[in-house]
Write a protein that holds these residues in place. Sequence first.
Motif, PDB file in Angstrom:
ATOM      1  N   ASN A  97       1.287   0.631   7.844  1.00 20.82           N
ATOM      2  CA  ASN A  97       0.277   0.525   6.951  1.00 20.82           C
ATOM      3  C   ASN A  97      -0.571  -0.576   7.395  1.00 20.82           C
ATOM      4  O   ASN A  97      -0.320  -1.963   7.130  1.00 20.82           O
ATOM      5  N   ALA A  98      -1.712  -0.420   7.976  1.00 18.40           N
ATOM      6  CA  ALA A  98      -2.390  -1.659   8.610  1.00 18.40           C
ATOM      7  C   ALA A  98      -2.672  -2.653   7.764  1.00 18.40           C
ATOM      8  O   ALA A  98      -2.682  -4.111   8.159  1.00 18.40           O
ATOM      9  N   HIS A  99      -3.105  -2.454   6.459  1.00 14.36           N
ATOM     10  CA  HIS A  99      -3.382  -3.364   5.354  1.00 14.36           C
ATOM     11  C   HIS A  99      -2.052  -4.215   5.124  1.00 14.36           C
ATOM     12  O   HIS A  99      -2.254  -5.287   4.382  1.00 14.36           O
ATOM     13  N   GLU A 100      -1.055  -3.679   5.163  1.00 13.00           N
ATOM     14  CA  GLU A 100       0.170  -4.428   5.007  1.00 13.00           C
ATOM     15  C   GLU A 100       0.649  -5.362   6.049  1.00 13.00           C
ATOM     16  O   GLU A 100       1.712  -6.244   5.641  1.00 13.00           O
ATOM     17  N   GLU A 101       0.336  -5.218   7.044  1.00 13.22           N
ATOM     18  CA  GLU A 101       0.783  -6.123   8.224  1.00 13.22           C
ATOM     19  C   GLU A 101       0.305  -7.507   7.959  1.00 13.22           C
ATOM     20  O   GLU A 101      -0.831  -7.853   7.850  1.00 13.22           O
ATOM     21  N   SER A 102       1.291  -8.532   8.368  1.00 15.43           N
ATOM     22  CA  SER A 102       1.042  -9.754   8.098  1.00 15.43           C
ATOM     23  C   SER A 102       0.010 -10.379   9.349  1.00 15.43           C
ATOM     24  O   SER A 102      -0.137  -9.766  10.400  1.00 15.43           O
ATOM     25  N   VAL A 103      -0.573 -11.491   9.090  1.00 15.76           N
ATOM     26  CA  VAL A 103      -1.600 -11.874  10.152  1.00 15.76           C
ATOM     27  C   VAL A 103      -0.751 -12.258  11.600  1.00 15.76           C
ATOM     28  O   VAL A 103      -1.324 -11.980  12.500  1.00 15.76           O
TER      29      VAL A 103
END
Length: 99
Positions: free
Chosen positions: A32-38
């Motif tokens: 889930n792209a929005h859950e990936e850390s920086v």
Amino acid sequence: MNCQPREYTLSRRLQRGTPLHSRNEDQAVTLNAHEESVDATLARLETDASGLSEADAAARLAEHGPNRLPEPPRRGLPARFFAQFHNILIYVLLGAAVV
């Protein structure tokens, strides 16, 4: 709305314009792209917080091309002319003119 993770298969020509990039063309990514850390995003894109070097940016530009959408196909003159009449009010007025 489906909230399941999407399967992305990275290839030289990215499928459906997905923004996921990798140097490994056969790599499959589930996220889930929005859950990936920086940090994970920076590692996946093989860069750091300061951005790409000039040489790396030039290499990626040569490999992937410019970040532009293709030009949409233009409709011909007759199609544009008749599209002006594609409105319900125009149909009513034309019908009233015939009567």
